[in-house]
Design an enzyme around this catalytic site. Sequence first.
Site, PDB file in Angstrom:
ATOM      1  N   GLU A   4       0.813  -1.220   0.000  1.00 25.29           N
ATOM      2  CA  GLU A   4       0.000   0.000   0.000  1.00 25.29           C
ATOM      3  C   GLU A   4       0.843   1.264   0.000  1.00 25.29           C
ATOM      4  O   GLU A   4       0.554   2.219  -0.714  1.00 25.29           O
ATOM      5  CB  GLU A   4      -0.952   0.003   1.202  1.00 25.29           C
ATOM      6  CG  GLU A   4      -2.173  -0.909   1.054  1.00 25.29           C
ATOM      7  CD  GLU A   4      -1.881  -2.385   1.263  1.00 25.29           C
ATOM      8  OE1 GLU A   4      -0.741  -2.717   1.653  1.00 25.29           O
ATOM      9  OE2 GLU A   4      -2.792  -3.214   1.037  1.00 25.29           O
ATOM     10  N   HIS A  51     -12.077  -5.184   8.736  1.00 24.77           N
ATOM     11  CA  HIS A  51     -12.599  -4.787   7.417  1.00 24.77           C
ATOM     12  C   HIS A  51     -13.814  -3.886   7.533  1.00 24.77           C
ATOM     13  O   HIS A  51     -14.537  -3.721   6.555  1.00 24.77           O
ATOM     14  CB  HIS A  51     -13.017  -6.015   6.605  1.00 24.77           C
ATOM     15  CG  HIS A  51     -11.882  -6.801   6.054  1.00 24.77           C
ATOM     16  ND1 HIS A  51     -11.039  -7.539   6.841  1.00 24.77           N
ATOM     17  CD2 HIS A  51     -11.440  -6.968   4.778  1.00 24.77           C
ATOM     18  CE1 HIS A  51     -10.133  -8.149   6.068  1.00 24.77           C
ATOM     19  NE2 HIS A  51     -10.363  -7.806   4.819  1.00 24.77           N
TER      20      HIS A  51
END
Lengths: 326, 333
Positions: free
Chosen positions: A59, A128
Amino acid sequence: MKTTYREAMRAAIRDALQRDDRVFLMGEDVGAYGGCFAVSLGLFEEFGPERIRDTPLSESGFVGAGIGAALGGMRPIVEIMTVNFSLLALDQLVNNAATLLHMSGGQFNVPLVIRMTTGAGRQLGAQHSHSLEGWYAHIPGLRILTPATLEDARGMLWTALEDPDPVLIFEHGTLYNVAGELADDAGPVDISTAAVRRPGKDISIITYGGTLPAVLDAATRLAGDGIDAEVLDLRVLRPLDDAAILGSVAKTHRAVVVDEGWRSGSISAELSARITENAFFDLDAPVGRVCSAEVPLPYAKHLELAALPTAERIVAAAREAVGARG
Amino acid sequence: MTGTSARGTASGDSDHTRHLLHQMLRVRRLEEQCVELYSAAKIRGFLHVYIGEEAVAAGVMATLGPDDAVVATYREHGHALLRGVPAGAILAEMYGYVEGCCRGRGGSMHLFDAATRFYGGNAIVAGGLPLAVGLALADKMSGRSRVTACFFGEGAVAEGEFHESLNLAALWQLPVLFCCENNLYAMGTALARSESQTDIALKAAGYEIASWSADGMDVLAVEETARRAVDAVRAGGGPHFLELRTYRFRAHSMFDPERYRDKAEVSRWMERDPIDKLRNALEAAGQLTDKDWKSIQQDVEAEVKAAVEFAEAGTLEPVEDLTRFVYSERGPQ
Ligand SMILES: Cc1ncc(C[n+]2csc(CCOP(=O)(O)OP(=O)(O)O)c2C)c(N)n1
């Protein structure tokens, strides 16, 4: 035309790729896989691996590469699977994207768009399901967008790509399947203002993104009780549209803020403070807030639901505000 | 592939070699001046000087063209200067004046200059590596044969962004030149205390990146190795990695009491001063007269003096402008 939020987003990406050669989409599994939420499905076949660019799981590396590519004259759209994973790229987002223009004394723009999913409601557990867009709204130099409608899903991306500054678009995971009518010629929308989604005179319910459907549902129920709620969709969490917020409160004299983030230090805390600072004498009741319970979001459905701002909790908060007589 | 470059020699084009000597001295004198100004409290913040490492910036910078891009760290005064940022604009930046290269908003650790494609100046260790990868990606996607040179210390090797960036650059065959300035210490942490594998070129080679080491105290060796690498990058050979073995003669920053290394070690390295080394070699080869050396020194003195005067005459940005450049004045359409 009948469409979904997911398809509207895809149409926006396709449109951007067709309009401007400098645009490309980059992220984990955006290509061959079709996007982990299927937003980019089919684009790999249509535009090829250069412009629909799969990245490794890194990322910070690919967000930083997006910043560099923007500095180098491209118009990257970087997709991060979820806001949770964006934390691995915080250095690039906060220390580079948000600061380069200012630190360089106005010399280096970062015309970058980052899209990511946010929010709970799909029983995915804590890692999540969090809503951290309010954190990003803390950072000067970033523009924070939260499309809640098909029009915004279709229209915000192009305007964001025209913005010379970094823009983060948060797509709530429960919105992708929302279906509805979208004008055939729907196109770019502004990314500076809030929008009244339901006019009303008794109370302002202020929200954004994934909680808009629950708020509209709550407003309908409140109407059944004779309470006429105005629903204000913030659309942009930074910079906030103060005029719209204060204008609505000046009209209704009551406000409840609905935010899927945690109450402590949240965007709803900021809104509550701004209303109190600027419209205290317009208020007939304290500013109410409906936020997520202060727990990491649980997996079990009943617990997850209990943690989230539901229509019931919004209705209750609005009734309480209206019940309080000034 | 890893390798070590041939040793540099003072043969070849003597004008060019004297130019390299001049470049190194410019960095040295400007920074000595910075230290003085810091002690006189004219400039503030963190100040990290590059004294001892000049051969690295001078050697690499000599191989780049005007369209190439440079990304550097907080120890970047020399990189900015040799990239073409005027000494006066660099000093004025440290004074915090609007005449500085970033209007006084960046300071010593955050020098930027659009005109020379100098992209920082980055105070986050390893933070510049992904940016360099992206700049190179933009060049590759646009079909331009430019090179992005990225300077960082060996301390950056331990960060995840180093590994993410090398992997991406190699995977996508991007035109980046990674220049690791291995001065053996990250603040007070010696390389052997922070890395399991201390051969950094070998580490880079693990990403299928052509990697070479060179003596970072020898500007000709640095230049020769960098030129081979830059030519290969420009010819489409993908990323290349240089490990430049060097040493800083001064403390990490002005606040560093330097307890982690002994004076004898520092003196040993100072005997390999890159400026003295080149000067002696040129003199021995009859390519530098006393007069040449004096003229280089005078030139540098005049440049630094003028830079100080420029900075001293600087002005403060009006406070009303504080919130400019957070967002672009043009805004979204
Ligand atoms: C991410 C990050 N962690 C820690 C620091 C504090 N810090 C500043 S310089 C430095 C040492 C870096 O050493 P190296 O990369 O070898 O570069 P050098 O100073 O030797 O040129 C550290 C730890 C920082 N700036 N950024």
